[in-house]
Design a protein around this motif. Structure first.
Motif, PDB file in Angstrom:
ATOM      1  N   ALA A 186       0.828  -0.986   0.023  1.00 41.63           N
ATOM      2  CA  ALA A 186      -0.223   0.084   0.120  1.00 41.63           C
ATOM      3  C   ALA A 186       0.940   1.094   0.133  1.00 41.63           C
ATOM      4  O   ALA A 186       2.078   1.183   0.311  1.00 41.63           O
ATOM      5  CB  ALA A 186      -1.008  -0.032   0.993  1.00 41.63           C
ATOM      6  N   VAL A 187       0.172   2.421  -0.470  1.00 39.17           N
ATOM      7  CA  VAL A 187       1.020   3.583  -0.326  1.00 39.17           C
ATOM      8  C   VAL A 187       1.202   3.885   1.149  1.00 39.17           C
ATOM      9  O   VAL A 187       0.425   4.207   1.710  1.00 39.17           O
ATOM     10  CB  VAL A 187       0.222   4.890  -1.070  1.00 39.17           C
ATOM     11  N   CYS A 188       2.385   3.932   1.617  1.00 35.78           N
ATOM     12  CA  CYS A 188       2.728   4.347   2.878  1.00 35.78           C
ATOM     13  C   CYS A 188       3.892   5.262   2.995  1.00 35.78           C
ATOM     14  O   CYS A 188       4.732   5.436   2.146  1.00 35.78           O
ATOM     15  CB  CYS A 188       3.290   2.952   3.676  1.00 35.78           C
ATOM     16  N   LEU A 189       3.645   6.047   4.085  1.00 34.70           N
ATOM     17  CA  LEU A 189       4.574   7.007   4.344  1.00 34.70           C
ATOM     18  C   LEU A 189       5.055   7.073   5.912  1.00 34.70           C
ATOM     19  O   LEU A 189       4.118   6.489   6.592  1.00 34.70           O
ATOM     20  CB  LEU A 189       4.265   8.666   4.224  1.00 34.70           C
ATOM     21  N   SER A 190       6.135   7.721   6.487  1.00 35.31           N
ATOM     22  CA  SER A 190       6.175   7.758   7.980  1.00 35.31           C
ATOM     23  C   SER A 190       5.128   8.554   8.242  1.00 35.31           C
ATOM     24  O   SER A 190       4.428   9.500   7.636  1.00 35.31           O
ATOM     25  CB  SER A 190       7.483   8.519   8.272  1.00 35.31           C
ATOM     26  N   SER A 191       4.544   8.097   9.702  1.00 35.96           N
ATOM     27  CA  SER A 191       3.470   8.676  10.400  1.00 35.96           C
ATOM     28  C   SER A 191       3.629  10.159  10.516  1.00 35.96           C
ATOM     29  O   SER A 191       2.716  11.123  10.272  1.00 35.96           O
ATOM     30  CB  SER A 191       3.049   8.091  11.708  1.00 35.96           C
TER      31      SER A 191
ATOM     32  N   GLN B  56       0.180   1.306  12.224  1.00 40.42           N
ATOM     33  CA  GLN B  56       0.679   0.240  13.236  1.00 40.42           C
ATOM     34  C   GLN B  56       1.492   0.944  14.280  1.00 40.42           C
ATOM     35  O   GLN B  56       2.441   1.803  13.984  1.00 40.42           O
ATOM     36  CB  GLN B  56       1.336  -1.188  12.858  1.00 40.42           C
ATOM     37  N   PRO B  57       1.633   0.515  15.544  1.00 35.77           N
ATOM     38  CA  PRO B  57       2.422   1.116  16.548  1.00 35.77           C
ATOM     39  C   PRO B  57       3.943   0.946  16.036  1.00 35.77           C
ATOM     40  O   PRO B  57       4.332   0.069  15.475  1.00 35.77           O
ATOM     41  CB  PRO B  57       2.409   0.019  17.672  1.00 35.77           C
ATOM     42  N   GLY B  58       4.417   2.261  15.919  1.00 35.77           N
ATOM     43  CA  GLY B  58       6.071   2.520  15.554  1.00 35.77           C
ATOM     44  C   GLY B  58       6.120   2.216  13.943  1.00 35.77           C
ATOM     45  O   GLY B  58       7.269   2.164  13.464  1.00 35.77           O
ATOM     46  N   GLY B  59       4.942   2.234  13.127  1.00 40.77           N
ATOM     47  CA  GLY B  59       5.049   1.969  11.800  1.00 40.77           C
ATOM     48  C   GLY B  59       4.797   2.898  11.104  1.00 40.77           C
ATOM     49  O   GLY B  59       4.397   4.184  11.488  1.00 40.77           O
ATOM     50  N   PRO B  60       4.929   2.919   9.785  1.00 37.11           N
ATOM     51  CA  PRO B  60       4.321   3.897   8.758  1.00 37.11           C
ATOM     52  C   PRO B  60       2.909   4.051   8.893  1.00 37.11           C
ATOM     53  O   PRO B  60       2.041   3.081   9.314  1.00 37.11           O
ATOM     54  CB  PRO B  60       4.760   3.486   7.375  1.00 37.11           C
ATOM     55  N   ALA B  61       2.454   5.180   8.249  1.00 32.50           N
ATOM     56  CA  ALA B  61       1.006   5.597   8.149  1.00 32.50           C
ATOM     57  C   ALA B  61       0.557   4.848   6.644  1.00 32.50           C
ATOM     58  O   ALA B  61       1.489   5.246   5.445  1.00 32.50           O
ATOM     59  CB  ALA B  61       0.659   6.991   8.154  1.00 32.50           C
ATOM     60  N   CYS B  62      -0.209   4.125   6.286  1.00 34.93           N
ATOM     61  CA  CYS B  62      -0.651   3.556   4.925  1.00 34.93           C
ATOM     62  C   CYS B  62      -2.033   3.929   4.509  1.00 34.93           C
ATOM     63  O   CYS B  62      -2.812   3.808   5.357  1.00 34.93           O
ATOM     64  CB  CYS B  62      -0.386   2.005   5.007  1.00 34.93           C
TER      65      CYS B  62
END
Length: 103
Positions: free
Chosen positions: A27-32, A75-81
């Motif tokens: 999926a299209v993800c970036l840092s949160s 997700q906790p500690g993960g990127p925003a998708c």
């Protein structure tokens, strides 16, 4: 009111079932930290709502004045998708989180 809550619960249940697939399918993800700025710059969308699931996934909804919207999951500690997007966004009521009278 019950119908609205039922739809809301079904929607969140669907996202919880699909969340692992979204992360696995590229999926299209970036840092949160970068996602809000990117959505503001590209689509003129800004945060409207946020929710935390029982699995500690953060769901954010961004909207623009033109009615476009994007939903992200983090997700906790993960990127925003990005998990969904569209147009013609509208609020069912403007009386706060829960309307004074059923809609």
């Amino acid at each position: 009111m019950r119908r609205h809550m039922t739809h809301l619960l079904l929607t969140f249940s669907l996202f919880m079932m699909l969340a692992p697939r979204v992360f696995a399918q590229g999926a299209v993800c970036l840092s949160s930290a970068d996602m809000p700025a990117a959505l503001a710059r590209i689509y003129k969308e800004h945060p409207l709502a946020t929710a935390l699931t029982p699995q500690n996934l953060l769901i954010d909804i961004y909207v623009s004045a033109k009615g476009t919207w994007t939903m992200t999951i983090t997700q906790p500690g993960g990127p925003a998708c990005i998990i969904a997007s569209g147009h013609d966004f509208s609020l069912m009521h403007r009386d706060g989180l829960v309307p004074a009278t059923p809609t």
